[in-house]
Design an enzyme around this catalytic site. Structure first.
Site, PDB file in Angstrom:
ATOM      1  N   THR A  11      -3.973  -6.571   1.195  1.00 35.32           N
ATOM      2  CA  THR A  11      -4.144  -5.900   2.486  1.00 35.32           C
ATOM      3  C   THR A  11      -5.580  -5.432   2.685  1.00 35.32           C
ATOM      4  O   THR A  11      -6.277  -5.123   1.709  1.00 35.32           O
ATOM      5  CB  THR A  11      -3.192  -4.688   2.559  1.00 35.32           C
ATOM      6  N   ASP A  12      -5.978  -5.324   3.952  1.00 27.37           N
ATOM      7  CA  ASP A  12      -7.312  -4.771   4.244  1.00 27.37           C
ATOM      8  C   ASP A  12      -7.403  -3.279   3.918  1.00 27.37           C
ATOM      9  O   ASP A  12      -8.500  -2.719   3.857  1.00 27.37           O
ATOM     10  CB  ASP A  12      -7.687  -5.017   5.712  1.00 27.37           C
ATOM     11  N   GLU A  13      -6.233  -2.633   3.719  1.00 29.88           N
ATOM     12  CA  GLU A  13      -6.250  -1.190   3.457  1.00 29.88           C
ATOM     13  C   GLU A  13      -6.897  -0.838   2.128  1.00 29.88           C
ATOM     14  O   GLU A  13      -7.204   0.341   1.887  1.00 29.88           O
ATOM     15  CB  GLU A  13      -4.821  -0.636   3.478  1.00 29.88           C
TER      16      GLU A  13
ATOM     17  N   TYR B  78       0.252   3.708  -1.299  1.00 28.92           N
ATOM     18  CA  TYR B  78       0.450   2.265  -1.067  1.00 28.92           C
ATOM     19  C   TYR B  78      -0.856   1.504  -1.231  1.00 28.92           C
ATOM     20  O   TYR B  78      -0.933   0.539  -2.001  1.00 28.92           O
ATOM     21  CB  TYR B  78       1.028   2.029   0.343  1.00 28.92           C
TER      22      TYR B  78
ATOM     23  N   LYS C  29      -2.049  -1.332  -4.047  1.00 27.37           N
ATOM     24  CA  LYS C  29      -2.495  -2.692  -3.726  1.00 27.37           C
ATOM     25  C   LYS C  29      -3.920  -2.924  -4.253  1.00 27.37           C
ATOM     26  O   LYS C  29      -4.236  -4.014  -4.750  1.00 27.37           O
ATOM     27  CB  LYS C  29      -2.430  -2.941  -2.213  1.00 27.37           C
TER      28      LYS C  29
HETATM   29  P1  NAD Z   1       8.216  -6.177   3.476  1.00 30.51           P
HETATM   30  O1  NAD Z   1       8.405  -4.777   3.021  1.00 30.51           O
HETATM   31  O2  NAD Z   1       8.762  -6.609   4.784  1.00 30.51           O
HETATM   32  O3  NAD Z   1       8.822  -7.189   2.381  1.00 30.51           O
HETATM   33  C1  NAD Z   1       8.618  -7.001   1.007  1.00 30.51           C
HETATM   34  C2  NAD Z   1       9.607  -7.887   0.259  1.00 30.51           C
HETATM   35  O4  NAD Z   1       9.376  -7.705  -1.151  1.00 30.51           O
HETATM   36  C3  NAD Z   1      11.073  -7.531   0.522  1.00 30.51           C
HETATM   37  O5  NAD Z   1      11.826  -8.703   0.749  1.00 30.51           O
HETATM   38  C4  NAD Z   1      11.516  -6.842  -0.763  1.00 30.51           C
HETATM   39  O6  NAD Z   1      12.900  -6.992  -1.057  1.00 30.51           O
HETATM   40  C5  NAD Z   1      10.637  -7.540  -1.797  1.00 30.51           C
HETATM   41  N1  NAD Z   1      10.456  -6.711  -3.003  1.00 30.51           N
HETATM   42  C6  NAD Z   1      10.117  -5.394  -3.054  1.00 30.51           C
HETATM   43  N2  NAD Z   1      10.074  -4.985  -4.328  1.00 30.51           N
HETATM   44  C7  NAD Z   1      10.375  -6.069  -5.104  1.00 30.51           C
HETATM   45  C8  NAD Z   1      10.488  -6.274  -6.504  1.00 30.51           C
HETATM   46  N3  NAD Z   1      10.269  -5.283  -7.387  1.00 30.51           N
HETATM   47  N4  NAD Z   1      10.811  -7.508  -6.938  1.00 30.51           N
HETATM   48  C9  NAD Z   1      11.036  -8.539  -6.069  1.00 30.51           C
HETATM   49  N5  NAD Z   1      10.967  -8.374  -4.722  1.00 30.51           N
HETATM   50  C10 NAD Z   1      10.629  -7.164  -4.253  1.00 30.51           C
HETATM   51  O7  NAD Z   1       6.646  -6.430   3.381  1.00 30.51           O
HETATM   52  P2  NAD Z   1       5.708  -7.344   4.298  1.00 30.51           P
HETATM   53  O8  NAD Z   1       5.220  -6.540   5.433  1.00 30.51           O
HETATM   54  O9  NAD Z   1       6.357  -8.644   4.509  1.00 30.51           O
HETATM   55  O10 NAD Z   1       4.465  -7.522   3.290  1.00 30.51           O
HETATM   56  C11 NAD Z   1       4.459  -8.591   2.337  1.00 30.51           C
HETATM   57  C12 NAD Z   1       3.144  -8.552   1.573  1.00 30.51           C
HETATM   58  O11 NAD Z   1       2.056  -8.684   2.485  1.00 30.51           O
HETATM   59  C13 NAD Z   1       2.904  -7.262   0.804  1.00 30.51           C
HETATM   60  O12 NAD Z   1       2.301  -7.582  -0.430  1.00 30.51           O
HETATM   61  C14 NAD Z   1       1.948  -6.478   1.679  1.00 30.51           C
HETATM   62  O13 NAD Z   1       1.118  -5.622   0.911  1.00 30.51           O
HETATM   63  C15 NAD Z   1       1.138  -7.614   2.289  1.00 30.51           C
HETATM   64  N6  NAD Z   1       0.528  -7.338   3.600  1.00 30.51           N
HETATM   65  C16 NAD Z   1       1.300  -6.864   4.625  1.00 30.51           C
HETATM   66  C17 NAD Z   1       0.709  -6.669   5.879  1.00 30.51           C
HETATM   67  C18 NAD Z   1       1.526  -6.162   7.062  1.00 30.51           C
HETATM   68  O14 NAD Z   1       0.967  -5.938   8.131  1.00 30.51           O
HETATM   69  N7  NAD Z   1       2.839  -5.987   6.952  1.00 30.51           N
HETATM   70  C19 NAD Z   1      -0.644  -6.937   6.056  1.00 30.51           C
HETATM   71  C20 NAD Z   1      -1.405  -7.394   4.970  1.00 30.51           C
HETATM   72  C21 NAD Z   1      -0.798  -7.607   3.751  1.00 30.51           C
HETATM   73  O1  DAU Z   2      -3.497  -3.303   7.504  1.00 30.63           O
HETATM   74  C1  DAU Z   2      -2.484  -3.938   6.801  1.00 30.63           C
HETATM   75  C2  DAU Z   2      -1.310  -2.978   6.598  1.00 30.63           C
HETATM   76  O2  DAU Z   2      -0.695  -2.829   7.876  1.00 30.63           O
HETATM   77  C3  DAU Z   2      -0.307  -3.482   5.572  1.00 30.63           C
HETATM   78  O3  DAU Z   2      -0.924  -3.499   4.308  1.00 30.63           O
HETATM   79  C4  DAU Z   2       0.930  -2.593   5.520  1.00 30.63           C
HETATM   80  O4  DAU Z   2       1.896  -3.154   4.648  1.00 30.63           O
HETATM   81  C5  DAU Z   2       1.504  -2.489   6.922  1.00 30.63           C
HETATM   82  O5  DAU Z   2       2.616  -1.600   6.923  1.00 30.63           O
HETATM   83  C6  DAU Z   2       0.440  -1.988   7.891  1.00 30.63           C
HETATM   84  O6  DAU Z   2       0.056  -0.631   7.579  1.00 30.63           O
HETATM   85  P1  DAU Z   2      -0.141   0.487   8.722  1.00 30.63           P
HETATM   86  O7  DAU Z   2       0.049   1.810   8.080  1.00 30.63           O
HETATM   87  O8  DAU Z   2      -1.373   0.237   9.500  1.00 30.63           O
HETATM   88  O9  DAU Z   2       1.119   0.083   9.677  1.00 30.63           O
HETATM   89  P2  DAU Z   2       2.240   0.941  10.418  1.00 30.63           P
HETATM   90  O10 DAU Z   2       3.054  -0.036  11.200  1.00 30.63           O
HETATM   91  O11 DAU Z   2       2.954   1.878   9.525  1.00 30.63           O
HETATM   92  O12 DAU Z   2       1.385   1.821  11.447  1.00 30.63           O
HETATM   93  C7  DAU Z   2       0.447   1.237  12.340  1.00 30.63           C
HETATM   94  C8  DAU Z   2      -0.277   2.371  13.058  1.00 30.63           C
HETATM   95  O13 DAU Z   2       0.653   3.053  13.938  1.00 30.63           O
HETATM   96  C9  DAU Z   2      -0.834   3.450  12.129  1.00 30.63           C
HETATM   97  O14 DAU Z   2      -2.058   3.923  12.671  1.00 30.63           O
HETATM   98  C10 DAU Z   2       0.230   4.565  12.192  1.00 30.63           C
HETATM   99  C11 DAU Z   2       0.752   4.449  13.593  1.00 30.63           C
HETATM  100  N1  DAU Z   2       2.173   4.826  13.823  1.00 30.63           N
HETATM  101  C12 DAU Z   2       3.112   4.315  12.976  1.00 30.63           C
HETATM  102  C13 DAU Z   2       4.449   4.592  13.179  1.00 30.63           C
HETATM  103  C14 DAU Z   2       5.513   4.040  12.243  1.00 30.63           C
HETATM  104  C15 DAU Z   2       2.535   5.604  14.926  1.00 30.63           C
HETATM  105  O15 DAU Z   2       1.661   6.059  15.714  1.00 30.63           O
HETATM  106  N2  DAU Z   2       3.851   5.876  15.127  1.00 30.63           N
HETATM  107  C16 DAU Z   2       4.834   5.391  14.306  1.00 30.63           C
HETATM  108  O16 DAU Z   2       6.029   5.666  14.561  1.00 30.63           O
END
Ligand code: NAD
Ligand code: DAU
Length: 332
Positions: A121-123, A148, A152
């Protein structure tokens, strides 16, 4: 690569990648997923059973991981605890899955000399000022803010160490915020869409000035496949599609799409340590691997996402009550 192991392949982004692999390659895919609250079997519906199989197991369990990794040509590692707010409530599963889980997979990849791609992630870079034109690049120093993002960041460092010290054939990608179908209702965009569809109100943290750099999950998947196929071992690629928007802008777009007035939202307790702004410079991925996003029209993508949640209430409705109860208990 004929046999690919996708960890977390039943989650939001991992399941999209499994569909992408089936459409764009001839590979056979094994999904390794613990099926936590964030996983959906339904997201894997419709995939050919002779090419895709699901193993339910924990990436932190070497007895599960080692023989499975040995049978594959590559591991694409998505599995993680992924929600910042959950990591503030209880960091422990983030340490186990994101750190011990990645370590367990890396040890198996080392033992069996299997190609490894780490999805991150970019975080890990912390945040940028709102009025700063700068973007994250692969040389931005690591500065994570939440449990989190720290977990990562630690997992990225493990991958780099296993490349340098043990010669593991790994690449890393750091992507910005994804949106699209199958995203859990705990996350910002699906939470607001489903609040409105369920007759509730939009919940904005603080003033909504925080900026996220949105990318459609299909574009994330095409970028990961490009890196898996053509990326240079040991390299890090940033994935983003120039989608910067403040949270307030996104809320107003959603309110418009769902027929509400643009100020029809509640401001709720802000997230502790809330990162201000993320922005990705993806020029390395574009210039070196020729990758281009195909879903860059955010307004169109958001509208299609609203339609998807409207059509898939049976999937999200059972998750909604517990998710909102947990938020309400924190004043969010
Ligand atoms: P998600 O929470 O929707 O899915 C995570 C999956 O991992 C689930 O299916 C869960 O059951 C599985 N999992 C969790 N713990 C596990 C374990 N111990 N063993 C096996 N499986 C396990 O997450 P997502 O949003 O799809 O993110 C997937 C990946 O992409 C993560 O590594 C996250 O850091 C990265 N990522 C997410 C975003 C975003 O915007 N959501 C952006 C950049 C990177
Ligand atoms: O940047 C990549 C990341 O993006 C991933 O690594 C994470 O897995 C993914 O969850 C996401 O993280 P954020 O914390 O940015 O996403 P989230 O959807 O939780 O929140 C997006 C923005 O919206 C953040 O500034 C918080 C805000 N927010 C979130 C929720 C749930 C609100 O204002 N209201 C809300 O109810």
């Amino acid at each position: 690569m004929q046999q690919i192991l996708v960890t977390g392949g039943a989650g939001f982004i991992g399941s999209n990648f499994v569909h992408h692999l089936v459409r764009h390659t001839d590979a056979s895919v094994t999904v390794l997923d613990k099926m936590t609250y964030a996983a959906s079997r339904e997201a894997l519906d419709g995939l050919p059973s002779d090419r895709v199989s699901l193993v339910v197991g924990d990436i932190a369990d070497p007895a599960v991981v080692d023989p499975l990794v040995a049978e594959h040509d590559a591991v694409v590692h998505y599995a993680a605890e992924s929600h910042n707010d959950n990591s503030l409530a209880d960091p422990s599963p983030f340490i186990r899955t994101n750190l011990i889980g990645t370590f367990t997979l890396l040890e198996a990849a080392r033992r069996h000399d299997v190609r490894f791609h780490h999805v991150s992630t970019d975080e890990v870079y912390g945040d940028l000022e709102l009025d700063d034109p700068a973007k994250f690049t692969p040389s931005t120093p690591y500065n994570p803010s939440s449990p989190y993002s720290a977990s990562k960041a630690g997992s990225d460092h493990l991958v780099r160490a296993w490349v340098r010290s043990f010669g593991v054939r790994a690449t890393i990608s750091n992507c910005s915020n994804n949106y699209g179908p199958w995203q859990h209702v705990e996350k910002f965009i699906p939470r607001q869409i489903t609040n409105l569809l369920a007759g509730g109100r939009v919940k904005l943290y603080g003033a909504g000035a925080n900026v996220r750099d949105w990318i459609h999950t299909e574009d994330h998947s095409s970028a990961v496949l490009a890196i898996l196929e053509r990326g240079a071992i040991g390299e890090t690629y940033l994935i983003g599609a120039d989608g910067e928007k403040s949270n307030l802008e996104v809320v107003r777009m959603l309110l418009g799409l769902l027929g509400h007035a643009e100020d029809d939202f509640d401001q709720v307790t802000d997230r502790a340590g809330h990162d201000l702004r993320y922005a990705i410079d993806a020029s390395k991925l574009r210039d070196e691997l020729g990758w281009r996003p195909q879903y860059g029209d955010f307004a169109a993508g958001l509208s299609a996402t609203v339609d998807w949640y409207r059509a898939n209430e049976a999937w999200w409705r059972p998750k909604k009550g517990a998710t909102e109860a947990a938020y309400a208990a924190k004043g969010q």
